[in-house]
Scaffold this motif. Structure first.
Motif: not given
Length: 614
Positions: A438-454
């Motif tokens: 659950i924690t990791e899912q929340q981290r990835i959600k924030i990453v996507k919101e700020h466009g940091l996936e790449g």
């Protein structure tokens, strides 16, 4: 054995002054209870363990970061290499235990392998210090770092695996030597032994805490040469502390090749598979009690479990080969070890979870804000300190509060049984991995919101403290599961095979790390096929590790069901001190420990050693 009837001052020493469990000094002579063993001896062992754990975790806790930042390995590769090395660390104790029980004894095996351990630490220190041995420096603004040479990588890994060989002889013997310092035939010492493993693990994690905070900070801020040199010095100090305590240690005699004795039972039973076991257990082959007591051992009466192995002790001819006819005691020792195997297997998946702490958990920390104030940043490797602090607090609460509380309801000196304690830890495994997912899912959600996936090196605008629940839960579950596991495999092994029992505890961590390495690679490969994005990438910001954690949660739940079944079927062994609890029995054992001959041994009251539930 030579009788010790006089003290150093020349006065007669009462027989009651000697230990009654067969322990001796390094020269094989009986030892005085008042001058040896107990917490007096264990203080040296605990002192050793604090410094040794500081040395070990000074390397292990930040190893994945070294492999990534200095040897430039990717997420999957570095995690797999850390898991494989950690697996070797925890598998080699099987061989160290074999050498101790069969050839050199626990003390000398431990001492010799300690110097191999020091050698490994010294090689690692040189590998990160000498310019020609360490990899070239990589500037922060460079996207492609120069690779380390094959020789540089080789010398570093050579040091790691020399260290693994060294720990193979120290890990299974040091805690066993500690437990040997308490005479189970003396009521006060028997009670103290119950608490030993709790405080032993407390010392383990106290040393770990120092490494995970102070040493890792030195590695990140000052450099790895100093960060590795300090724990190397600490290891040398730990060995000196151990050697200083030599005069007060109690030692148990070697009992021969444990694997060979088990193999003899299995082979003899198979060879006589047609032979019918007599209904009366007294007709089975067994030696006189004095034959065992003279060697500091204790006979074990026949039990009704694993009846097929009783064929090994069934007399069918005049042939007396040990590969065709075994004593009841030897058969029962084999039964005890075989009975441990289902519980041993049930510990593989929990150990796989432990492997995530020093790999993926730390990798997650690298992607989060770790600032504490404007001038200090928490090293990601230091996050493991929260596991340690959580476990230290949990052990104290368990020992000082929960045990007393449970004892009022159960009457058990331990509060609850060892398997019940381990079961609580396994329930927490499921909760732990669910929380991590659950924690990791929340981290990835924030990453996507700020466009940091790449952006592999991008730090999400999220505090690293969101990881605290999974680190704290790991520490609490360790207080139940890991301490209980160590106590279980020592306590439930035959008296003559307790080094092997301790190595079974260590080997579960080894197998768990190997499973983790294999599972990590397999999941990354399978989920990345046919154009799909792999769950685990070198770029954690583009990964989906929460699926991997969810998979581990499901495996933990299935493993919990398996454990509940095998623990429900498990029957505890009876304590040796209970079986030989009569005054006649204690006196006979004591006389055998002090004299080569014993005329009164026929009066020994040998109570049944059948397995009974606790």
């Amino acid at each position: 054995m030579v009788s010790r009837e006089f003290t150093e001052g020349g006065s007669m020493e009462s027989q009651e002054g000697f230990t009654m469990d067969g322990t001796v000094d390094l020269k094989g002579r009986p030892v005085l209870r008042s001058k040896t063993g107990k917490w007096k001896a264990c203080s040296f062992l605990v002192g050793y363990e604090i410094f040794e754990r500081m040395a070990f975790y000074g390397i292990a806790s930040n190893l994945v970061n070294y492999l990534t930042s200095k040897l430039h390995e990717g997420t999957v590769t570095s995690s797999r290499n850390v898991n494989n090395w950690t697996g070797a660390i925890w598998i080699t104790p099987i061989f160290g235990a074999y050498i101790a029980d069969t050839h050199w004894g626990r003390y000398w095996t431990f001492t010799i392998f300690s110097f191999i351990y020091i050698l490994g630490m010294a090689i690692l220190t040189l590998a990160v210090s000498v310019p020609s041995l360490k990899p070239p420096t990589c500037a922060k603004d460079v996207s492609v770092c120069p690779k380390a040479s094959t020789f540089q990588v080789g010398i570093f890994y050579f040091g790691l695996y020399v260290l693994a060989v060294g720990t193979g002889g120290t890990k299974p013997n040091i805690s066993t030597i500690g437990a040997d310092q308490f005479d189970e035939f003396e009521p006060k010492e028997r009670v103290q032994k119950v608490s030993f493993f709790n405080w032993w693990m407390f010392s383990v994690f106290l040393g770990s805490l120092f490494a995970q905070t102070f040493l890792i900070y030195i590695q990140e801020d000052i450099g790895f040469p100093v960060g590795y040199g300090v724990p190397t010095l600490g290891l040398i100090i730990s060995v000196v502390i151990f050697l200083v305590g030599t005069p007060v240690y109690r030692h148990k005699l070697q009992k021969g090749n444990p694997f060979g004795r088990i193999a003899q039972v299995i082979v003899a039973a198979v060879r006589k598979w047609r032979v019918k076991v007599p209904a009366n257990a007294e007709e089975l082959y067994e030696l006189e009690p004095k034959a065992y007591l003279a060697k500091g051992r204790f006979p074990i009466s026949n039990t009704p479990i694993l009846r097929f192995l009783d064929k090994a002790a069934t007399k069918d001819s005049t042939i007396s080969s040990p590969w065709r006819l075994c004593t009841v005691t030897q058969v029962e020792e084999a039964k005890l070890m075989i009975k441990l195997l289902p519980i041993w297997v049930a510990m593989f998946i929990p150990s796989t979870l432990v492997a995530q702490v020093n790999t993926l958990f730390i990798k997650q920390g690298n992607t989060l804000k770790r600032n504490m104030g404007p001038h200090f940043e928490i090293p990601s490797g230091s996050l493991t300190a929260f596991v340690t602090m959580s476990m230290l607090v949990s052990i104290v609460i368990y020992e000082r509060i929960l045990v007393k509380l449970f004892r009022k309801f159960t009457g058990n000196p331990r509060g609850i049984t060892i398997l019940q304690r381990m079961g609580i830890g396994l329930v927490m495994d499921v909760i732990l991995m669910a929380v991590a997912a659950i924690t990791e899912q929340q981290r990835i959600k924030i990453v996507k919101e700020h466009g940091l996936e790449g952006h592999p090196k991008a730090v999400a605008p999220l505090t690293v403290f969101i990881l605290l629940p999974q680190f704290i839960l790991m520490g609490i579950r360790d207080a139940f599961l890991e301490v209980g596991k160590l106590e279980f495999f020592y306590d439930q092994s035959p008296e003559s095979m307790q080094s092997i029992g301790t190595s079974l505890f260590a080997s579960t961590l080894g197998v768990g790390n190997f499973i983790s390495a294999s599972l990590l690679t397999t999941v990354a490969d399978i989920t990345g096929k046919k154009g799909h994005t792999s769950w685990i990438l070198d770029n954690l910001n583009a990964s989906r590790i929460y699926y991997y954690y969810a998979l581990l949660a499901v495996l933990s739940f299935l493993n919990l069901i398996f454990f509940l079944v095998v623990s429900w079927l498990y029957v505890y062994k009876r304590e040796t001190s209970e079986a030989f609890g009569s005054s006649h029995g204690r006196n006979a054992i004591q006389r055998e420990n002090q004299q080569q001959s014993c005329t009164d041994v026929d009066n020994v009251n040998v109570t049944s050693m059948e397995l009974v539930p606790k």
